[in-house]
Motif scaffolding. Structure first.
Motif, PDB file in Angstrom:
ATOM      1  N   GLU A  12       0.787  -1.132   0.177  1.00 44.12           N
ATOM      2  CA  GLU A  12      -0.005   0.136   0.078  1.00 44.12           C
ATOM      3  C   GLU A  12       1.045   1.083  -0.048  1.00 44.12           C
ATOM      4  OE1 GLU A  12      -3.427   0.364  -0.167  1.00 44.12           O
ATOM      5  OE2 GLU A  12      -3.470  -1.923  -0.652  1.00 44.12           O
ATOM      6  N   PRO A  13       0.562   2.172  -0.755  1.00 44.28           N
ATOM      7  CA  PRO A  13       1.502   3.409  -0.937  1.00 44.28           C
ATOM      8  C   PRO A  13       1.817   3.937   0.531  1.00 44.28           C
ATOM      9  CG  PRO A  13      -0.379   3.621  -2.530  1.00 44.28           C
ATOM     10  CD  PRO A  13      -0.542   2.225  -1.569  1.00 44.28           C
ATOM     11  N   GLU A  14       1.047   4.409   1.304  1.00 48.37           N
ATOM     12  CA  GLU A  14       1.537   4.816   2.605  1.00 48.37           C
ATOM     13  C   GLU A  14       2.341   4.023   3.232  1.00 48.37           C
ATOM     14  OE1 GLU A  14      -0.510   6.851   6.867  1.00 48.37           O
ATOM     15  OE2 GLU A  14      -1.859   6.409   5.044  1.00 48.37           O
ATOM     16  N   ARG A  15       1.965   2.673   3.535  1.00 50.21           N
ATOM     17  CA  ARG A  15       2.974   1.906   4.118  1.00 50.21           C
ATOM     18  C   ARG A  15       4.374   1.643   3.553  1.00 50.21           C
ATOM     19  NH1 ARG A  15       1.096  -2.186   8.125  1.00 50.21           N
ATOM     20  NH2 ARG A  15       2.968  -3.288   7.351  1.00 50.21           N
ATOM     21  N   PHE A  16       4.468   1.482   1.967  1.00 49.37           N
ATOM     22  CA  PHE A  16       5.867   1.587   1.626  1.00 49.37           C
ATOM     23  C   PHE A  16       6.620   2.773   1.787  1.00 49.37           C
ATOM     24  CE2 PHE A  16       7.962   2.345  -2.357  1.00 49.37           C
ATOM     25  CZ  PHE A  16       9.190   1.170  -2.335  1.00 49.37           C
ATOM     26  N   TRP A  17       5.833   3.958   1.440  1.00 50.96           N
ATOM     27  CA  TRP A  17       6.502   5.263   1.396  1.00 50.96           C
ATOM     28  C   TRP A  17       7.179   5.402   2.866  1.00 50.96           C
ATOM     29  CZ3 TRP A  17       8.419   5.911  -3.119  1.00 50.96           C
ATOM     30  CH2 TRP A  17       7.663   5.835  -4.175  1.00 50.96           C
ATOM     31  N   ARG A  18       6.416   5.079   3.874  1.00 54.77           N
ATOM     32  CA  ARG A  18       6.836   5.520   5.131  1.00 54.77           C
ATOM     33  C   ARG A  18       7.897   4.243   5.629  1.00 54.77           C
ATOM     34  NH1 ARG A  18       5.121  10.296   6.091  1.00 54.77           N
ATOM     35  NH2 ARG A  18       3.114  10.727   5.679  1.00 54.77           N
ATOM     36  N   LEU A  19       7.892   3.153   5.145  1.00 56.96           N
ATOM     37  CA  LEU A  19       8.910   2.025   5.145  1.00 56.96           C
ATOM     38  C   LEU A  19      10.153   2.408   4.789  1.00 56.96           C
ATOM     39  CD1 LEU A  19      10.011  -0.943   6.015  1.00 56.96           C
ATOM     40  CD2 LEU A  19       8.964  -1.622   3.672  1.00 56.96           C
ATOM     41  N   LEU A  20       9.998   3.232   3.535  1.00 61.55           N
ATOM     42  CA  LEU A  20      11.184   3.565   2.759  1.00 61.55           C
ATOM     43  C   LEU A  20      11.660   4.623   3.369  1.00 61.55           C
ATOM     44  CD1 LEU A  20      13.109   3.441   0.323  1.00 61.55           C
ATOM     45  CD2 LEU A  20      11.595   4.650  -1.123  1.00 61.55           C
ATOM     46  N   GLU A  21      11.145   5.718   3.872  1.00 62.64           N
ATOM     47  CA  GLU A  21      11.436   6.973   4.454  1.00 62.64           C
ATOM     48  C   GLU A  21      12.324   6.319   5.779  1.00 62.64           C
ATOM     49  OE1 GLU A  21       9.945  11.336   5.736  1.00 62.64           O
ATOM     50  OE2 GLU A  21       8.648   9.578   5.270  1.00 62.64           O
ATOM     51  N   SER A  22      11.737   5.638   6.603  1.00 62.75           N
ATOM     52  CA  SER A  22      12.181   4.923   7.940  1.00 62.75           C
ATOM     53  C   SER A  22      13.671   4.334   7.734  1.00 62.75           C
ATOM     54  CB  SER A  22      11.147   4.042   8.654  1.00 62.75           C
ATOM     55  OG  SER A  22      11.143   2.829   7.598  1.00 62.75           O
ATOM     56  N   ALA A  23      13.762   3.915   6.492  1.00 67.16           N
ATOM     57  CA  ALA A  23      15.167   3.246   6.201  1.00 67.16           C
ATOM     58  C   ALA A  23      16.106   3.991   5.697  1.00 67.16           C
ATOM     59  CB  ALA A  23      14.723   1.876   5.314  1.00 67.16           C
ATOM     60  N   LEU A  24      15.677   5.378   5.069  1.00 68.69           N
ATOM     61  CA  LEU A  24      16.686   6.042   4.718  1.00 68.69           C
ATOM     62  C   LEU A  24      17.862   6.452   5.756  1.00 68.69           C
ATOM     63  CD1 LEU A  24      14.573   8.591   2.869  1.00 68.69           C
ATOM     64  CD2 LEU A  24      16.292   6.995   1.819  1.00 68.69           C
ATOM     65  N   PRO A  70       6.093   9.370  12.278  1.00 70.90           N
ATOM     66  CA  PRO A  70       5.377  10.131  10.967  1.00 70.90           C
ATOM     67  C   PRO A  70       5.208  11.601  11.534  1.00 70.90           C
ATOM     68  CG  PRO A  70       4.007   8.627  12.221  1.00 70.90           C
ATOM     69  CD  PRO A  70       5.435   8.433  12.755  1.00 70.90           C
ATOM     70  N   ALA A  71       5.092  12.404  10.599  1.00 77.24           N
ATOM     71  CA  ALA A  71       4.838  13.736  10.733  1.00 77.24           C
ATOM     72  C   ALA A  71       3.374  13.900  10.881  1.00 77.24           C
ATOM     73  CB  ALA A  71       5.416  14.778   9.296  1.00 77.24           C
ATOM     74  N   ALA A  72       3.027  15.150  11.352  1.00 82.64           N
ATOM     75  CA  ALA A  72       1.603  15.435  11.607  1.00 82.64           C
ATOM     76  C   ALA A  72       0.757  15.464  10.454  1.00 82.64           C
ATOM     77  CB  ALA A  72       1.563  16.630  12.213  1.00 82.64           C
ATOM     78  N   ASP A  73       1.429  16.032   9.456  1.00 86.84           N
ATOM     79  CA  ASP A  73       0.933  15.877   7.808  1.00 86.84           C
ATOM     80  C   ASP A  73       1.394  15.088   7.322  1.00 86.84           C
ATOM     81  OD1 ASP A  73      -0.232  16.538   5.517  1.00 86.84           O
ATOM     82  OD2 ASP A  73       0.789  18.338   5.252  1.00 86.84           O
ATOM     83  N   SER A  74       0.445  13.862   6.840  1.00 82.42           N
ATOM     84  CA  SER A  74       0.999  12.586   6.368  1.00 82.42           C
ATOM     85  C   SER A  74       1.300  12.672   4.895  1.00 82.42           C
ATOM     86  CB  SER A  74      -0.077  11.694   6.663  1.00 82.42           C
ATOM     87  OG  SER A  74      -1.359  11.814   6.039  1.00 82.42           O
ATOM     88  N   ALA A  75       0.700  13.878   4.218  1.00 74.85           N
ATOM     89  CA  ALA A  75       0.695  13.868   2.936  1.00 74.85           C
ATOM     90  C   ALA A  75       2.067  14.477   2.348  1.00 74.85           C
ATOM     91  CB  ALA A  75      -0.282  15.021   2.283  1.00 74.85           C
ATOM     92  N   PHE A  76       3.019  13.734   1.803  1.00 74.13           N
ATOM     93  CA  PHE A  76       4.138  14.278   1.332  1.00 74.13           C
ATOM     94  C   PHE A  76       4.533  13.672  -0.045  1.00 74.13           C
ATOM     95  CE2 PHE A  76       4.861  10.192   2.963  1.00 74.13           C
ATOM     96  CZ  PHE A  76       5.803   9.520   2.526  1.00 74.13           C
ATOM     97  N   ASP A  77       5.507  14.189  -0.650  1.00 76.36           N
ATOM     98  CA  ASP A  77       5.955  13.887  -2.144  1.00 76.36           C
ATOM     99  C   ASP A  77       6.992  12.803  -1.840  1.00 76.36           C
ATOM    100  OD1 ASP A  77       6.860  13.425  -4.525  1.00 76.36           O
ATOM    101  OD2 ASP A  77       6.700  15.600  -5.161  1.00 76.36           O
ATOM    102  N   PRO A  78       6.897  11.497  -2.123  1.00 77.90           N
ATOM    103  CA  PRO A  78       8.016  10.424  -2.054  1.00 77.90           C
ATOM    104  C   PRO A  78       9.059  10.788  -2.834  1.00 77.90           C
ATOM    105  CG  PRO A  78       6.309   9.578  -3.362  1.00 77.90           C
ATOM    106  CD  PRO A  78       5.784  10.792  -2.594  1.00 77.90           C
ATOM    107  N   VAL A  79       8.945  11.222  -3.968  1.00 81.30           N
ATOM    108  CA  VAL A  79       9.979  11.522  -5.027  1.00 81.30           C
ATOM    109  C   VAL A  79      10.964  12.656  -4.234  1.00 81.30           C
ATOM    110  CG1 VAL A  79      10.766  12.279  -7.208  1.00 81.30           C
ATOM    111  CG2 VAL A  79       8.940  10.819  -6.939  1.00 81.30           C
ATOM    112  N   ARG A  80      10.406  13.851  -3.961  1.00 80.37           N
ATOM    113  CA  ARG A  80      10.946  14.796  -3.498  1.00 80.37           C
ATOM    114  C   ARG A  80      11.839  14.363  -2.032  1.00 80.37           C
ATOM    115  NH1 ARG A  80       7.592  20.213  -2.493  1.00 80.37           N
ATOM    116  NH2 ARG A  80       7.728  19.881  -4.955  1.00 80.37           N
ATOM    117  N   MET A  81      11.098  13.625  -1.430  1.00 79.16           N
ATOM    118  CA  MET A  81      11.724  12.863  -0.241  1.00 79.16           C
ATOM    119  C   MET A  81      13.003  12.163  -0.463  1.00 79.16           C
ATOM    120  SD  MET A  81      11.878   9.725   1.423  1.00 79.16           S
ATOM    121  CE  MET A  81      10.254   8.631   0.901  1.00 79.16           C
TER     122      MET A  81
END
Length: 861
Positions: A74-86, A100-111
Motif C-alpha cells: 500500500e502506498p502509505e505503508r511503502f513510502w513510510r517504510l522507505l523513508e524510515s530506512a533512509l 510520522p509527521a503530523a501532515d501525512s501528505a508528502f511527495d515521496p520523490v522529493r523525499m
C-alpha cells in the motif's frame, strides 16, 4: 571528501556460509551506475539477494535497503517504510524508528531527492522483492523518480518478475540496466568454486551432468554441494531427487509449487511428462482452458518456465523443476497418467504430427492406437522426418491379428527393427502376405510399399527398392494424412541405393528431384540429408570444387536451422580429407561418427565409414589396424560398391604384405563384371608385385580405355600411376615422365591419395627431373623433393550445359547407344543427336569418349 558506507544493518541480509564471490556480476552492477534504475529479475534462488548483499558490502557510498512484504505494498505503508530506512543525519540517529509527521501528505520523490546534497556522496536505494509493488501510486512514484533522475541517487530493484513499470521506455532512453536469469546463472567456473569451498570433488562427466541439471541455478548448485559435502561418494547425489529437509525438492515445492494458484499447479504437474509444451497441447492434456496465457504468465514471472521461440508459443520447464513435477505426477494413479498421455497422442494425431502421436501412444500402452497410427502414416512420417524409433518396442506393442491394419503395422515395425542380415527373409514374408491378402486401403498400401522399400535397402535388393519406390511415387499424395517430405525421402533412398549398386548414371538426377521435392514440401532435416548425400557423391568422385560447395551449403542450412551434423556430411568430409591426402583429418572425421537409429537411415553408412577409416590407416602404413577394421565388415551384408572397395583394400593389404597372388585371387571374382574397371588398378599393383608386367598392363589399359560409369578421377589416377610404373620398369623413362605429367594435370593438386600411395616409386625419376618433381604433391621419403601443391584451377564452361544436356551427358558415360538413350529419355533419336551436337560444341569435344573425359575433368559427371 571521504565517503563512508552507511546502510541499515538490520535489513541487509548476511552472506551465506562458504559464499563464492561473483566478480563478473559485481562489475556489471558497477558499470550500471550511469542508469537511474537497475533491475535484477529472475526466479527464486537465482542469487539476486546474495549478489546485492555482496555488492553493498563493498560499495563506497550510502545505501538504503528495504524488503517490502505484500502488506507493505500500500502506498502509505511503502513510502513510510522507505523513508524510515533512509540514512539518518548522523550516526546517533541512524536506524531509529520513523516518527510520522503530523501532515501525512508528502511527495515521496522529493523525499528521495532531498537525501542527495552532494553527487560525491551518492545514495543507492535497494528494493528487494520489488515484484510485490503493484499499486499504481507506488509505481507512479518510482516512474517519476526515473523521469526526474538525480545523478547522485540510484534505484536498484530485485524482483521475481518484471515490475509493472514502463521498462520498454526506460530501455529506449538508456535509463535501465538489467541482469536477467541468464546473466545470473552460474558459469562452469563458478559452479566448480562452489563445490570446492564445500570440499566436493566429482569426476568431469558427473560435473557436466550437474551443470546440465542445475542449468546454473544458484540455489540448485549450492543445495547440491551441501548435500554432497562430507559424503564418501558425492557423485551419487548428482542425479538423486530428494524431498527431505533442506533439499532442492523441498525448496522448489515450498518456494514455487505451493505458492502457485491451483490451476497453475495442475497445469505444470499434468504437462510435466512432455519435453515441450504449448498452450493448445496443454489445454488438450489437462482439460483446462487458457493454458497458453498461464504459461506466458509463468514464464514472465520466472517460475522456471522458459519460452523456446520469440513468439512464446512453445515452452519448456527447468530440468530440476520438471523432475519435481514429474515426481508429483507419478504419485497419482497410473490410470490418470496414462489418460494424460493418451490425450497427448490424440492431440498430436489431430495436428498431423504422427511421430509424436506414435511415441505417446506407446508411452500410454495404447496398443490399438499404436497399430493404427503406425499402419496409417506413422511409418511414413518417421521415415520422412528421420525419427528414431529404435527404443519404442513397437513390435511388442502391436497386437497379433489376422486383420489388415495390425498386420501391416507389424510388418512396418519389423522393417524398422530387423537387422540387414534378416531383411531378405522378412521381405519375402511381406511379399507372400501381400499375395495372399488383397489390400485396397490406400494408406495401408503406402505403408506396405514403404516397408518393402526399407527392407529392400537393408537387403541390398535394388530391384525391390525401385519397385516399391515407383508404387509410392505413383500413389496419390493428398488427404488428411498427407506426409510432407515422403516423396523426397523415397527419392533419396533410391539415389543412395543406386549409388551403392554402381548405377551412377541416374544418381544425380534422383538427388536433383529429391532436393526439389524437399524444398517444396519437406522437413529441414531431410533437406540437409539430401544436400549431404550430394556432397558425399561429389567427394566420392573427387569433384573437389563441387564437393566443397556442397559441404558449405549443407553447413549453412544446418547452422541456419539449428540442426545437428548428419553422418553423411561427416562422411563427405572424411572422404574429401582422404582424397586430399589429409589422413589425420579423414581419420578424425570418421572416428567421431555416431550413427543414428533413425527410420530410413542408410544401412550402408557404417561400412562406408569403416572403409574410409581403413583407407586412411593403410595410407598411413598402419596395415594391421586397417585389416582389423576391414575384417569387422567381412560378414556384413554390403552393397556391391562397398563390397568392391572392401576387397580392393584387402587386396592392397595382401600385396603390401607380400601376398600378391592372394590379392589377385580375391579380385578375380570381379573380372568381366561392371566393377572390373574399379578393381583393375589394385589388380595391376598385385600383378607388378608378381613381376607380371603384361598382366599389369592389361589391367591398366582396361581402365584407361573404358567409358564405364565406375571410372572416376581417383581410379584414373591410380591406373595412370601404375602405367607410369610399368613404363619405368621397362626402361622407358620418357614415357613414364609423360604419364606422370598427365597425372599431375588430372590431379590438379586436389587429388593426393594416389600420389601418397605411390610412395618412393618415382623418387629417382623425379630427382632427375626437378621441374616435374617441383609439382609432385607429396614429399618424397628422402626429402629430395619439396611438396609444392598445384593451385586449384576453377574451370567453367562459357556456355553451360542445360539440364537436359546434362542428363544426356550422364547416359553418354555408360555403354548405352544413341537409340537406347533416346528410348530411356522418351525422346526421338534426332532430338538426342541434337543434344549430342550441343554437348560436343560446348565441352568442346569431337567424339563420345573425349566428351566423357572432358566432362569428368570439369566435374560435370
Amino acid at each position: 571528501m571521504t565517503t563512508t558506507v552507511s546502510y541499515q544493518f538490520a535489513t541487509v541480509p548476511p552472506l551465506p556460509p562458504r559464499h563464492v564471490p561473483r566478480p563478473r556480476l559485481l562489475a556489471a552492477l558497477d558499470r550500471a551506475a550511469d542508469a537511474p534504475i537497475t533491475l535484477l529479475c529472475a526466479g527464486p534462488g537465482a542469487g539476486k539477494t546474495v549478489l546485492l548483499a555482496e555488492w553493498v558490502k563493498n560499495l563506497k557510498g550510502r545505501v538504503t535497503w528495504v524488503t517490502p512484504r505484500r502488506a507493505d505494498a500500500e502506498p502509505e505503508r511503502f513510502w513510510r517504510l522507505l523513508e524510515s530506512a533512509l540514512p539518518a543525519g548522523d550516526e546517533q540517529d541512524r536506524g531509529q524508528a520513523f516518527e510520522p509527521a503530523a501532515d501525512s501528505a508528502f511527495d515521496p520523490v522529493r523525499m528521495l531527492f532531498s537525501q542527495v546534497t552532494d553527487e560525491t556522496d551518492p545514495l543507492v536505494v535497494v528494493i528487494d522483492d520489488a515484484h510485490v509493488l503493484t499499486h499504481p501510486d507506488v509505481l507512479d512514484g518510482l516512474d517519476r523518480f526515473v523521469k526526474g533522475w538525480n545523478p547522485g541517487l540510484r534505484l536498484v530493484l530485485a524482483a521475481r518478475s518484471d515490475p509493472l513499470l514502463p521498462l520498454h521506455r526506460y530501455r529506449l532512453a538508456g535509463q535501465l540496466a538489467e541482469l536477467r536469469a541468464a546473466d545470473l546463472a552460474m558459469t562452469h567456473e563458478e559452479i566448480g568454486k562452489v563445490l570446492a569451498v564445500h570440499g566436493v570433488a566429482i569426476p568431469e562427466p558427473d560435473f557436466d551432468l550437474l551443470v546440465a541439471r542445475t542449468e546454473g541455478w544458484a540455489a540448485g548448485v549450492r543445495l547440491s554441494a551441501m548435500r554432497m559435502q562430507g559424503t564418501e561418494r558425492p557423485a551419487d547425489f548428482v542425479v538423486q531427487l530428494a524431498l527431505d529437509a533442506g533439499s532442492i525438492g523441498e525448496y522448489l515445492v515450498d518456494e514455487v509449487v505451493q505458492r502457485l494458484p491451483e490451476d497453475h499447479r495442475r497445469l505444470l504437474i499434468e504437462t510435466s511428462f512432455l519435453d515441450e509444451v504449448t498452450g493448445p497441447l496443454a489445454d488438450a492434456v489437462t482439460g483446462l482452458a487458457g493454458c497458453g496465457e498461464m504459461l506466458t504468465g509463468l514464464a514472465r514471472d520466472n517460475a522456471f518456465v522458459f519460452p523456446l521461440d520469440p513468439t512464446q508459443t512453445r515452452y519448456r520447464y527447468h530440468q530440476m523443476f520438471r523432475e519435481i513435477l514429474r515426481y508429483l505426477l507419478q504419485r497419482r494413479e497410473g490410470s490418470d497418467v496414462r489418460l494424460l498421455k493418451e490425450r497427448a497422442a490424440a492431440w498430436f494425431e489431430a495436428e498431423g504430427d504422427l511421430g509424436s502421436a506414435v511415441y505417446w501412444a506407446v508411452q500410454a500402452g495404447d496398443r490399438t492406437r499404436v497399430a493404427s497410427l503406425f499402419a496409417r502414416g506413422g511409418l511414413g512420417y518417421a521415415f520422412a522426418h528421420r525419427q528414431d524409433m529404435s527404443g519404442l518396442r513397437l513390435r511388442e506393442l502391436i497386437p497379433a491379428s489376422e486383420s489388415a491394419e495390425p498386420s501391416v503395422a507389424a510388418f512396418a515395425a519389423e522393417s524398422v527393427s530387423v537387422p540387414p542380415e534378416g531383411a531378405a527373409a522378412e521381405l519375402d514374408r511381406l511379399r507372400a502376405w501381400r499375395s495372399a491378402h488383397q489390400v485396397a486401403d490406400q494408406e495401408l498400401l503406402v505403408s506396405c510399399d514403404l516397408a518393402e522399400l526399407i527392407l529392400g535397402q537393408k537387403a541390398c535388393d535394388v530391384a525391390a527398392v525401385d519397385a516399391a519406390a515407383a508404387r509410392i511415387l505413383d500413389a496419390p499424395q493428398s488427404g488428411p494424412r498427407h506426409i510432407q517430405g515422403l516423396r523426397a525421402a523415397v527419392l533419396l533412398t533410391q539415389a543412395a541405393t543406386h549409388f551403392w549398386h554402381g548405377r551412377h548414371e541416374d544418381v544425380g538426377a534422383l538427388l536433383d528431384q529429391a532436393l526439389a521435392e524437399v524444398r517444396r514440401d519437406g522437413p529441414d532435416v531431410l533437406e540437409l540429408e539430401v544436400l549431404s548425400m550430394t556432397a558425399f557423391v561429389d567427394s566420392f568422385w573427387a569433384r573437389t570444387n563441387r564437393a566443397e560447395t556442397g559441404v558449405q551449403a549443407a553447413h549453412a542450412l544446418r547452422k541456419g536451422r539449428g540442426l545437428g551434423v548428419p553422418p553423411l556430411l561427416d562422411l563427405a568430409t572424411g572422404v574429401r580429407a582422404l582424397v586430399a591426402g589429409d589422413l589425420g583429418g579423414g581419420e578424425t572425421a570418421t572416428q567421431r561418427i555416431a550413427l543414428p537409429g533413425a527410420v530410413g537411415a542408410d544401412p550402408a553408412l557404417e561400412a562406408a565409414f569403416a572403409l574410409v577409416l581403413a583407407g586412411g590407416l593403410f595410407a598411413h602404413r598402419r596395415e594391421d589396424e586397417a585389416r582389423a577394421v576391414l575384417h569387422q565388415q567381412a560378414e556384413r551384408v554390403l552393397p556391391p560398391v562397398l563390397r568392391a572397395h572392401r576387397d580392393i583394400l584387402l587386396a592392397d593389404l595382401d600385396t603390401a604384405s607380400g601376398r600378391p597372388r592372394s590379392a589377385l585371387a580375391r579380385l578375380d571374382a570381379y573380372r568381366g563384371t561392371e566393377f572390373a574397371v574399379l578393381t583393375s588398378p589394385a589388380a595391376a599393383r598385385a600383378s607388378l608385385a608378381s613381376n607380371d608386367a603384361r598382366g599389369a598392363r592389361d589391367c591398366v589399359r582396361s581402365v584407361l580405355t573404358s567409358p564405364s560409369a565406375q571410372t572416376g578421377r581417383l581410379a584414373l589416377l591410380d591406373a595412370m600411376l601404375c602405367d607410369a610404373q610399368i613404363a619405368q620398369l621397362a626402361g622407358d623413362e620418357g614415357r613414364a615422365l609423360e604419364i606422370l605429367i598427365r597425372a599431375l594435370d588430372v590431379g590438379r593438386g586436389e587429388i593426393i591419395l594416389p600420389f601418397l600411395k605411390a610412395g618412393d616409386t618415382f623418387t629417382a625419376l623425379l630427382a632427375r627431373h626437378p621441374d616435374v618433381g617441383a609439382q609432385w604433391p607429396v614429399a618424397m621419403a628422402d626429402d629430395a623433393l619439396a611438396a609444392v601443391p598445384a593451385q586449384r584451377i576453377p574451370r567453367e564452361l562459357p556456355d553451360p550445359l542445360t539440364q537436359r544436356e546434362l542428363t544426356v551427358l550422364r547416359l553418354l558415360a555408360t555403354t548405352m547407344s544413341t537409340v537406347e538413350i533416346a528410348d530411356e529419355l522418351c525422346l526421338s533419336v534426332n532430338t538426342v543427336k541434337t543434344h549430342l551436337a550441343a554437348i560436343y560444341r560446348k565441352l568442346p569435344a569431337s567424339r563420345r569418349r573425349e566428351a566423357v573425359l572432358r566432362a569428368r575433368e570439369l566435374e560435370l559427371i
